[in-house]
Design an enzyme around this catalytic site. Structure first.
Site, PDB file in Angstrom:
ATOM      1  CD  GLU A  74      -1.766  -2.338   1.699  1.00  0.00           C
ATOM      2  OE1 GLU A  74      -0.576  -2.588   1.976  1.00  0.00           O
ATOM      3  OE2 GLU A  74      -2.703  -3.145   1.893  1.00  0.00           O
ATOM      4  CG  PHE A 136      -9.694  -9.252  11.900  1.00  0.00           C
ATOM      5  CD1 PHE A 136      -8.416  -9.648  12.283  1.00  0.00           C
ATOM      6  CD2 PHE A 136     -10.035  -9.317  10.563  1.00  0.00           C
ATOM      7  CE1 PHE A 136      -7.495 -10.102  11.341  1.00  0.00           C
ATOM      8  CE2 PHE A 136      -9.126  -9.768   9.613  1.00  0.00           C
ATOM      9  CZ  PHE A 136      -7.848 -10.160  10.002  1.00  0.00           C
ATOM     10  CD  GLN A 137      -7.457  -7.049   8.200  1.00  0.00           C
ATOM     11  OE1 GLN A 137      -8.351  -6.797   7.410  1.00  0.00           O
ATOM     12  NE2 GLN A 137      -6.314  -7.607   7.831  1.00  0.00           N
ATOM     13  CE  LYS A 186     -17.773  -6.318   5.209  1.00  0.00           C
ATOM     14  NZ  LYS A 186     -17.709  -6.245   3.737  1.00  0.00           N
ATOM     15  CG  MET A 502      22.592  11.912   2.054  1.00  0.00           C
ATOM     16  SD  MET A 502      23.683  13.126   1.305  1.00  0.00           S
ATOM     17  CE  MET A 502      22.642  13.757  -0.009  1.00  0.00           C
TER      18      MET A 502
END
Ligand SMILES: Cc1ncc(C[n+]2csc(CCOP(=O)(O)OP(=O)(O)O)c2C)c(N)n1
Lengths: 594, 166
Positions: A74, A136-137, A186, A502
């Site tokens: 993502e 959940f999640q 949802k 760097m």
């Protein structure tokens, strides 16, 4: 570009009532989301599915206006949307699931936020009745993203989805642009509940009215200061590009005959080879840019924010200059450096006001500033970008110059973060705005490659090259797979110095050369890695072959080519400001007359 | 350093308060006290924040708060003529008759009221500016044990015609 997702005939389409075009038609929340995006003109969404957004994924099947790009992580979706936006005037759109899908976006949202990039992130959320239960999640995405968004919304009523998404788009791209998160529980998306689709004609947010036009009194003061200047400089930032003011900037520059120094984010706002351009300023800015700033008596800052990577020690910053600061965001003005003449407004509109004001002044003739330009000529003669080409290996600077030749200076260039980024910024003179795409504010390693993919999707006709390092490229390398799935033929050039260059440079300079965790042992074989993902891999180690090989790579128009260039390991980026010094306290490269 | 009271009118939306509080911590601005309540217009809330900082910091705070999309208006009240008040409850040990008398006397001097009592305790209610409440605490501390102090944080309003409304 048909993919497995779009080939399946949609169930949703079949199920839709015959009255789908009729205003009485009813839609699920998920369908409202998709319909809103279509109406807002979205062509690409970057995302990754999961439980809480499956209804949206299902609804996506029922339309053909939007192509969904299934990424491999993502974070990469956010950078793709970001690159997509930076190279166009569009809002980048991301769709992810709740919990880990949403939190994986955090770095990408922060990257967009720091550089003021319009982006809308649609994140799934657990059903309303589960919120707060550690379901959940479940993650409090509004909480996680609060400090790195322009604004965020949670959807409490499905009917409000179109209006909310419209507001999110409006906020993302107006005023000072930035990312907006829309959290979608949802239960607001799922059947059986259906609603009317009501998209507002015009978005109105009573508490949000950015100032676009500069205050007449301030314009007058600014013009007065510009007219009386003897050693003016224009300090141009990313705001010039965001507000589409490049052409006006050119006109303004030539009208007042002032040199232009640009920030890392502003590169391309004026052609890199224009006579008035003195280069990038700041930490790794050119000698002439930093000298010009330090010696100016009037600084016209346009869409720049006096970042610490520009100013160096603020207490020593250009003490004699009158500072005119134009920005659409009042918080940027006098935050780091006091502005004597603040002007709040869009750069484009204010530059128009400046030009109009100068046009009506009969006594205004473009000044010649002979002695000022003479000084600048002297600084330029130091040739601060000179470097020693001798030695057997390939120099990073050389690679950028070679990419410039191989692309006729015309490619859209993205970069990651590190020495390669600075070399790209310094050695590829950008011709136009939105040609140079990098993470300036946050400095996000792993940005360059997915950003390049977004850029290429938005500009399929243009050549897109990602300049990366052996460290950075590995932070989103998995997207090689996405490139194959959707045929996104970008070129990746890795300046492989086998080190986090760097960081190593900083350890050389500030830690007496004690190198701690910067050597990348066990690097993968990049050629075989590219091949494993179904692409073409190349290694270049002979300086004699550099031009030829890069030209060959660029000629493979419809292929992803990963070019691993073995460069000298110990090169430093110069010029470099000395810590705690003034803007023009710099080290120059060896061999450049100090 | 300058003591400042800011009056903020913002959307009465979930999360709006957390944006304000988050902004202060994110940018290392000081919050001395914060009060929040809905206004007569139910869609709006009013927040009063007492903060401190030099002129530059206060300017940044004001601009940054104003930049939040949920914020309609912000006004610095300390640089105009205004009224400010804070409410305080102080629970005090009042075991002996002497202590009880002393508390009553001090409360009277400060125009406070005893709003609750038990065999052992008095609870005094006091309103006023911060300085007055502090002075009461200093004075009562010498005479009796303080069990608990609850302060509301300050609220303020401009004097005269000026008003911060939508
Ligand atoms: C996500 C992230 N982690 C750490 C850093 C700190 N950092 C800045 S530059 C750099 C080294 C980059 O190495 P590489 O990509 O190989 O580029 P080079 O400097 O060698 O050109 C690091 C670790 C960062 N900018 N971003």
């Amino acid at each position: 570009m048909l993919t497995s997702e779009t080939t399946r005939k949609s169930d949703a389409l079949v199920e839709q009532p015959p009255s789908a075009n009729n205003s009485n038609a009813l839609f699920t929340g998920a369908e409202l989301v998709v319909k809103s995006l279509v109406d807002l003109g979205v062509k690409h969404i970057f995302g990754y599915p999961g439980g809480s957004v499956l209804d949206i994924y299902d609804a996506l099947l029922a339309q053909e206006d939007i192509q969904h790009i299934l990424v491999r992580h993502e974070q990469a979706a956010t950078h793709m949307a970001d690159g997509y936006s930076r190279s166009t005037d569009e809002v980048g759109v991301v769709l992810v699931t709740s919990g880990p899908g949403a939190t994986n976006c955090v770095t990408g949202i922060a990257t967009a936020y720091m550089d003021s990039i319009p982006m809308v992130v649609l994140s799934g959320q657990v059903a309303t009745h589960l919120i707060g239960d550690d379901a959940f999640q479940e993650t409090d995405m509004l909480g996680c993203s609060r400090p790195i968004v322009k604004h965020s919304y949670t959807c409490r009523n499905a009917e409000e989805i179109p209006a909310t998404i419209a507001k999110a788009f409006h906020l993302a791209k107006s005023g000072r642009p930035g990312p907006v998160v829309v959290d979608l529980p949802k239960d607001k998306l799922s059947p059986p509940h259906r609603f009317k689709y009501e998209m507002p004609e015009k978005v109105r947010i009573r508490s949000y009215n950015p100032t676009i036009k500069g205050h007449a009194k301030q314009i007058k003061k600014a013009i007065e200061a510009i007219k009386n200047a003897e050693r003016p400089v224009i300090y141009a930032g990313g705001g010039v590009i965001l507000s589409g003011a490049s052409e006006l900037l050119l006109e303004f520059t030539e009208t007042i005959n002032a040199p232009v120094a640009s920030t890392l984010m502003g590169l391309g706002c004026i052609p890199g080879e224009h006579s008035h351009f003195v280069g990038m300023l700041g930490l790794h800015g050119t000698y002439e840019a930093n000298k010009t700033m330090a010696n100016a008596d009037v600084i016209v800052a346009l869409g720049a924010r006096f970042d610490d990577r520009v100013t160096n020690n603020t207490s020593k910053f250009c003490p004699d200059a009158t500072i005119i600061h134009v920005d659409i965001d009042p918080t940027s003005i006098s935050k780091n450096i006091h502005a004597h003449i603040p002007v709040v407004g869009s750069i484009e509109v204010v530059l128009r006001q400046f030009l109009d004001a100068l046009a009506v002044k009969e006594d205004f003739k473009t000044p010649s500033y002979t002695s000022w330009w003479q000084d600048i000529k002297g600084w330029r003669e130091r040739q601060c970008l000179g470097y020693q080409k001798e030695g057997s290996g390939i120099k990073s600077q050389q690679v950028i110059e070679s990419i410039y030749r191989a692309t006729n200076g015309d490619a859209l260039i993205t970069s990651d973060v590190g020495q390669h980024q600075m070399f790209a910024a310094l050695y590829y003179p950008f011709k136009r705005p939105k040609q140079w795409i990098n993470s300036g504010g946050l400095g996000t390693m792993g940005f360059g490659f997915p950003a390049a993919m977004g850029v290429k999707l938005a500009n399929p006709e243009k050549e897109v090259v990602c300049i990366s390092g052996d460290g950075s490229i590995q932070m989103n390398i998995q997207e090689l797979s996405t490139c194959l799935q959707y045929s996104i033929p970008v070129k990746i050039v890795i300046l492989n110095n086998k080190n986090l260059g760097m960081v190593k440079q900083l350890q050389d300079i500030n830690y007496d050369g004690r190198h701690s965790s910067v050597y990348m042992d066990s690097l993968p074989d990049f050629v075989r890695l590219a091949e494993a993902y179904g692409h073409i891999g190349m290694t270049i180690s002979d300086p004699q072959k550099l031009d030829e090989s890069l030209a060959q790579a660029m000629a493979m128009k419809d292929k992803v080519v990963l070019i691993n260039v073995e460069v000298e390991e110990n090169e430093h980026v110069y010029p470099m400001q000395k810590k705690f010094g003034a803007i023009d306290d710099m080290w120059l490269a060896k061999g450049v007359d100090q | 350093m300058q003591q400042t009271i800011l009056s903020i009118l913002l959307e009465n939306e979930p999360g709006a308060l957390s944006r304000i509080v988050g902004l202060f911590s994110q940018r290392a601005f000081n919050i001395e006290s914060l009060t929040v309540a809905p206004t007569d217009d139910k869609s709006l809330s009013r927040i009063t924040i007492a903060t401190s900082g030099d002129h530059k910091v206060i300017e940044q705070i004001t601009k940054q708060v104003n930049k939040l999309v949920d914020v309609l208006k912000i006004k610095e009240l300390t640089n105009i003529s205004h009224i400010e008040r804070e409410l305080m409850f102080v629970k005090l040990n009042a075991k002996t008759p002497d202590a009880r008398d002393e508390i009553k006397r001090t409360a009277d001097i400060f125009r406070g009221q005893i709003v609750d009592s038990t065999n052992q305790l008095y609870t005094v209610q006091l309103t006023g500016k911060k300085d007055k409440l502090n002075a009461f605490i200093r004075s009562i501390r010498r005479q009796s044990d303080i069990i608990e102090i609850v302060r509301s944080g300050c609220v303020a309003i401009a004097r005269g015609e000026k008003a911060l409304t939508a």
